[in-house]
Write a protein that holds these residues in place. Structure first.
Motif, PDB file in Angstrom:
ATOM      1  N   ARG A   1      -1.050   9.018   3.048  1.00 45.01           N
ATOM      2  CA  ARG A   1      -1.639   8.878   4.391  1.00 45.01           C
ATOM      3  C   ARG A   1      -3.138   8.599   4.304  1.00 45.01           C
ATOM      4  O   ARG A   1      -3.667   7.756   5.034  1.00 45.01           O
ATOM      5  CB  ARG A   1      -1.389  10.145   5.209  1.00 45.01           C
ATOM      6  CG  ARG A   1       0.028  10.286   5.682  1.00 45.01           C
ATOM      7  CD  ARG A   1       0.204  11.558   6.476  1.00 45.01           C
ATOM      8  NE  ARG A   1       1.586  11.675   6.902  1.00 45.01           N
ATOM      9  CZ  ARG A   1       2.183  12.805   7.213  1.00 45.01           C
ATOM     10  NH1 ARG A   1       1.500  13.956   7.168  1.00 45.01           N
ATOM     11  NH2 ARG A   1       3.443  12.828   7.586  1.00 45.01           N
ATOM     12  N   GLU A   2      -3.811   9.321   3.441  1.00 45.23           N
ATOM     13  CA  GLU A   2      -5.251   9.105   3.281  1.00 45.23           C
ATOM     14  C   GLU A   2      -5.537   7.723   2.721  1.00 45.23           C
ATOM     15  O   GLU A   2      -6.498   7.071   3.142  1.00 45.23           O
ATOM     16  CB  GLU A   2      -5.864  10.184   2.388  1.00 45.23           C
ATOM     17  CG  GLU A   2      -5.994  11.538   3.064  1.00 45.23           C
ATOM     18  CD  GLU A   2      -7.041  11.561   4.167  1.00 45.23           C
ATOM     19  OE1 GLU A   2      -8.129  12.112   3.963  1.00 45.23           O
ATOM     20  OE2 GLU A   2      -6.752  11.008   5.263  1.00 45.23           O
ATOM     21  N   LYS A   3      -4.729   7.262   1.776  1.00 43.87           N
ATOM     22  CA  LYS A   3      -4.904   5.910   1.247  1.00 43.87           C
ATOM     23  C   LYS A   3      -4.736   4.884   2.374  1.00 43.87           C
ATOM     24  O   LYS A   3      -5.496   3.912   2.448  1.00 43.87           O
ATOM     25  CB  LYS A   3      -3.894   5.628   0.129  1.00 43.87           C
ATOM     26  CG  LYS A   3      -4.080   6.460  -1.123  1.00 43.87           C
ATOM     27  CD  LYS A   3      -5.267   6.035  -1.936  1.00 43.87           C
ATOM     28  CE  LYS A   3      -4.881   4.845  -2.780  1.00 43.87           C
ATOM     29  NZ  LYS A   3      -5.932   4.458  -3.726  1.00 43.87           N
ATOM     30  N   ASN A   4      -3.752   5.098   3.251  1.00 43.70           N
ATOM     31  CA  ASN A   4      -3.540   4.197   4.383  1.00 43.70           C
ATOM     32  C   ASN A   4      -4.717   4.242   5.350  1.00 43.70           C
ATOM     33  O   ASN A   4      -5.136   3.206   5.882  1.00 43.70           O
ATOM     34  CB  ASN A   4      -2.240   4.538   5.108  1.00 43.70           C
ATOM     35  CG  ASN A   4      -1.018   4.178   4.298  1.00 43.70           C
ATOM     36  OD1 ASN A   4      -1.068   3.319   3.427  1.00 43.70           O
ATOM     37  ND2 ASN A   4       0.084   4.860   4.561  1.00 43.70           N
ATOM     38  N   ARG A   5      -5.246   5.449   5.598  1.00 39.05           N
ATOM     39  CA  ARG A   5      -6.421   5.579   6.462  1.00 39.05           C
ATOM     40  C   ARG A   5      -7.612   4.814   5.874  1.00 39.05           C
ATOM     41  O   ARG A   5      -8.350   4.149   6.608  1.00 39.05           O
ATOM     42  CB  ARG A   5      -6.799   7.046   6.642  1.00 39.05           C
ATOM     43  CG  ARG A   5      -5.898   7.786   7.585  1.00 39.05           C
ATOM     44  CD  ARG A   5      -6.395   9.215   7.811  1.00 39.05           C
ATOM     45  NE  ARG A   5      -5.361   9.944   8.509  1.00 39.05           N
ATOM     46  CZ  ARG A   5      -4.587  10.872   7.958  1.00 39.05           C
ATOM     47  NH1 ARG A   5      -4.774  11.238   6.700  1.00 39.05           N
ATOM     48  NH2 ARG A   5      -3.639  11.467   8.657  1.00 39.05           N
ATOM     49  N   LEU A   6      -7.800   4.947   4.570  1.00 36.09           N
ATOM     50  CA  LEU A   6      -8.900   4.248   3.916  1.00 36.09           C
ATOM     51  C   LEU A   6      -8.742   2.736   4.075  1.00 36.09           C
ATOM     52  O   LEU A   6      -9.708   2.035   4.388  1.00 36.09           O
ATOM     53  CB  LEU A   6      -8.962   4.627   2.428  1.00 36.09           C
ATOM     54  CG  LEU A   6     -10.123   4.051   1.642  1.00 36.09           C
ATOM     55  CD1 LEU A   6     -11.470   4.500   2.212  1.00 36.09           C
ATOM     56  CD2 LEU A   6      -9.991   4.458   0.175  1.00 36.09           C
ATOM     57  N   HIS A   7      -7.536   2.258   3.900  1.00 37.99           N
ATOM     58  CA  HIS A   7      -7.275   0.826   4.076  1.00 37.99           C
ATOM     59  C   HIS A   7      -7.578   0.411   5.513  1.00 37.99           C
ATOM     60  O   HIS A   7      -8.203  -0.637   5.748  1.00 37.99           O
ATOM     61  CB  HIS A   7      -5.815   0.513   3.719  1.00 37.99           C
ATOM     62  CG  HIS A   7      -5.452  -0.919   3.939  1.00 37.99           C
ATOM     63  ND1 HIS A   7      -5.884  -1.934   3.105  1.00 37.99           N
ATOM     64  CD2 HIS A   7      -4.722  -1.514   4.907  1.00 37.99           C
ATOM     65  CE1 HIS A   7      -5.422  -3.085   3.562  1.00 37.99           C
ATOM     66  NE2 HIS A   7      -4.723  -2.858   4.654  1.00 37.99           N
ATOM     67  N   ALA A   8      -7.169   1.226   6.483  1.00 35.69           N
ATOM     68  CA  ALA A   8      -7.403   0.909   7.893  1.00 35.69           C
ATOM     69  C   ALA A   8      -8.898   0.896   8.207  1.00 35.69           C
ATOM     70  O   ALA A   8      -9.377   0.020   8.941  1.00 35.69           O
ATOM     71  CB  ALA A   8      -6.677   1.912   8.789  1.00 35.69           C
ATOM     72  N   VAL A   9      -9.636   1.843   7.653  1.00 36.28           N
ATOM     73  CA  VAL A   9     -11.082   1.878   7.886  1.00 36.28           C
ATOM     74  C   VAL A   9     -11.738   0.644   7.291  1.00 36.28           C
ATOM     75  O   VAL A   9     -12.598   0.015   7.921  1.00 36.28           O
ATOM     76  CB  VAL A   9     -11.700   3.180   7.305  1.00 36.28           C
ATOM     77  CG1 VAL A   9     -13.209   3.107   7.305  1.00 36.28           C
ATOM     78  CG2 VAL A   9     -11.230   4.387   8.083  1.00 36.28           C
ATOM     79  N   HIS A  10     -11.334   0.259   6.092  1.00 35.19           N
ATOM     80  CA  HIS A  10     -11.905  -0.943   5.463  1.00 35.19           C
ATOM     81  C   HIS A  10     -11.534  -2.206   6.241  1.00 35.19           C
ATOM     82  O   HIS A  10     -12.319  -3.162   6.269  1.00 35.19           O
ATOM     83  CB  HIS A  10     -11.432  -1.080   4.015  1.00 35.19           C
ATOM     84  CG  HIS A  10     -12.162  -0.189   3.065  1.00 35.19           C
ATOM     85  ND1 HIS A  10     -13.516  -0.260   2.853  1.00 35.19           N
ATOM     86  CD2 HIS A  10     -11.711   0.806   2.269  1.00 35.19           C
ATOM     87  CE1 HIS A  10     -13.881   0.644   1.969  1.00 35.19           C
ATOM     88  NE2 HIS A  10     -12.808   1.311   1.593  1.00 35.19           N
ATOM     89  N   ALA A  11     -10.379  -2.219   6.885  1.00 37.94           N
ATOM     90  CA  ALA A  11      -9.928  -3.397   7.625  1.00 37.94           C
ATOM     91  C   ALA A  11     -10.559  -3.490   9.018  1.00 37.94           C
ATOM     92  O   ALA A  11     -10.519  -4.550   9.639  1.00 37.94           O
ATOM     93  CB  ALA A  11      -8.408  -3.378   7.755  1.00 37.94           C
ATOM     94  N   SER A  12     -11.132  -2.403   9.495  1.00 35.48           N
ATOM     95  CA  SER A  12     -11.723  -2.417  10.840  1.00 35.48           C
ATOM     96  C   SER A  12     -13.041  -3.173  10.834  1.00 35.48           C
ATOM     97  O   SER A  12     -13.680  -3.354   9.798  1.00 35.48           O
ATOM     98  CB  SER A  12     -11.933  -0.993  11.350  1.00 35.48           C
ATOM     99  OG  SER A  12     -12.978  -0.381  10.642  1.00 35.48           O
ATOM    100  N   ARG A  13     -13.454  -3.606  12.006  1.00 38.16           N
ATOM    101  CA  ARG A  13     -14.703  -4.356  12.116  1.00 38.16           C
ATOM    102  C   ARG A  13     -15.915  -3.443  11.945  1.00 38.16           C
ATOM    103  O   ARG A  13     -16.950  -3.874  11.472  1.00 38.16           O
ATOM    104  CB  ARG A  13     -14.770  -5.055  13.469  1.00 38.16           C
ATOM    105  CG  ARG A  13     -13.753  -6.156  13.589  1.00 38.16           C
ATOM    106  CD  ARG A  13     -13.889  -6.867  14.895  1.00 38.16           C
ATOM    107  NE  ARG A  13     -12.823  -7.866  15.001  1.00 38.16           N
ATOM    108  CZ  ARG A  13     -12.716  -8.708  15.979  1.00 38.16           C
ATOM    109  NH1 ARG A  13     -13.580  -8.690  16.958  1.00 38.16           N
ATOM    110  NH2 ARG A  13     -11.736  -9.567  15.995  1.00 38.16           N
TER     111      ARG A  13
END
Length: 78
Positions: free
Chosen positions: A38-50
């Motif tokens: 879940r944390e890895k997915n959150r990190l990916h989402a944060v990096h993908a955000s503007r």
């Protein structure tokens, strides 16, 4: 034959107690692994955000490392 008591009046054989402990350890590793993913997915989402918060990125990265260490330690002890 030596027996251990669970404290509830039940007598368990040592092999059964080890089996129960192994199940608890396996479940804990699985739970921690889910949290790690879940944390890895959150990190990916944060990096993908503007907009990216360096504080949030750092906190997630710290937690990912912490979870990985906990998983490794439980595996080592188990």
């Amino acid at each position: 034959m030596p027996n251990s008591t669970s404290g509830h009046g039940c007598t368990k054989h040592p092999a059964e107690a080890e089996s129960v402990e192994l199940r608890w350890i396996s479940r804990r590793i699985a739970d921690l692994t889910v949290e790690w993913a879940r944390e890895k997915n959150r990190l990916h989402a944060v990096h993908a955000s503007r907009t990216m918060s360096t504080i949030v990125v750092n906190d997630i990265q710290v937690n990912i490392r912490h979870l990985a260490r906990r998983i490794q330690e439980i595996v080592r002890q188990g």
